[in-house]
Design a protein around this motif. Structure first.
Motif: not given
Length: 375
Positions: A201-208, A235-240, A265-280
């Motif tokens: 419900x909230x995701x649909x409302x946020x999109x609108x 989480x993929x929508x969160x990444x967008x 969000x990337x860490x939640x998706x288990x994409x730590x390598x990309x996440x750590x690059x952004x944290x740097x």
């Protein structure tokens, strides 16, 4: 012809005037009441009812004679209307009406958005039936037809503090559910109202909302991403959304907040390598306090080595200023280097800006002396 039309118009108006009624006090002094309760920030429930009192219109107390007498147990015989026997109208006078803005679960059973007349079948020493009926226009329960029931549930009466007036109250209020109670005399009849899928419900409302003027600021895109992240949904929508907060045309802002949101969000998706690059990239924009909190968050996620890296960067960048010594103590403690952690913790104690922090660091020093992790 004009005269005929005039006479017809006059007769219609006269008939309407004759049918009009004055606004007088409610029958039996059963005051009209209404209550609305939100569940979260989108869904709301409204109950509109007439409220009788225990004393009654003649001034005589009916205490002890409400249940099983004034309000009969079971279906009651009917001497008016089309129903041969009727449930209680959960109030007085006209139908009690309950309205739901969205689909809900009532005691775990799905009920569609809309309005319903509310009826109950009291039972002595047992659970009651609570009825949501599609007929909302008939007066009271006198024309009740079970074929119009949208839902029946079972609710168990509970002992309750004395209520002179019948009232409805929402006694439990959480972001995803609430408990509605009819309360009168010394009992209550509770039933739960729950959102079947609050996240959807909230995701649909946020999109609108992001398609409206609310989408013209990076903070709302960032908040949208964090909502999905916090609730571990879409989480993929969160990444967008996080990417748009960071780099969206006319909207995006490359700052510590947007960078860390995307990394989380990337860490939640288990994409730590990309996440750590952004944290740097993010760490170069963060304040001492922000980097300290980032390090603690990484420890909580079990990413101890990355946390220590952030704490070291913060300590070097800010030349050991508060709270970077605390961060070093936490980071070193997390990886098991209690000796060095103790050194930093003692320095942090000497820097502590207030008594509460000093007291907390005393406890941390005692733990580190015992080779215990302070996180």
């Amino acid at each position: 012809m004009k005269r005929v039309l005039f006479l017809i118009t006059f007769c219609c108006l006269f008939f309407q005037i004759m049918q009009a009624q004055l606004t007088l006090p409610p029958s039996g002094n059963n005051q009209k009441s209404i209550i609305t309760q939100y569940i979260g920030s989108l869904v709301h429930v409204t109950v509109k009812y007439s409220s009788p009192d225990v004393t009654g219109p003649n001034g005589k107390s009916r205490k002890g004679n409400i249940w099983g007498k004034l309000v009969p147990y079971g279906m009651a015989p009917n001497n008016f209307g089309s129903a041969s026997e009727i449930p209680w109208r959960a109030g007085a006078n006209e139908n009690t009406i309950i309205k739901f803005s969205h689909d809900v679960l009532v005691n775990g059973k799905l009920l569609s958005a809309g309005k319903y007349s509310l009826h109950m079948i009291p039972v002595e020493n047992g659970p009651w039936s609570v009825i949501f009926n599609n007929d909302t226009d008939s007066w009271g329960s006198y024309f009740y037809n079970a074929e119009n029931d949208a839902l029946r549930i079972v609710a168990t009466p509970q002992p309750n503090e004395y209520h002179e007036w019948l009232n409805f109250e929402f006694t439990e209020r959480q972001k995803n559910k609430a408990t509605c109670e009819l309360q009168w005399e010394d009992i209550s009849i509770p039933f739960t109202i729950e959102l079947p899928n609050a996240n959807e419900l909230y995701i649909a409302n946020i999109e609108d909302e992001l398609k409206s003027s609310k989408g013209f600021t990076w903070t709302n895109w960032n908040a949208a991403a964090n909502f999905a992240l916090t609730n571990n949904t879409h989480l993929e929508k969160a990444l967008e959304w996080a990417e748009y907060a960071l780099s969206g045309r006319f909207v995006g802002q490359n700052n510590y907040t947007t960078l860390t949101t995307k990394a989380n969000v990337l860490m939640a998706l288990n994409r730590n390598t990309k996440a750590f690059g952004i944290l740097d990239k993010a760490k170069m924009l963060g304040s001492a306090g922000q980097l300290h909190n980032l390090g603690r968050m990484l420890i909580n996620k079990g990413l101890k080595d990355k946390a220590l890296e952030i704490f070291k960067y913060n300590h070097d960048k800010n030349e050991g200023a508060w709270p970077t010594e605390v961060g070093m103590a936490r980071g070193l403690s997390a990886v098991g280097d209690f000796t060095k952690a103790l050194e930093h913790c003692r320095v942090a104690h000497s820097q502590a800006p207030d008594q509460q922090n000093k007291d907390n660091l005393v406890c941390a020093i005692e733990k580190l002396e015992k080779k215990e992790d302070i996180n």
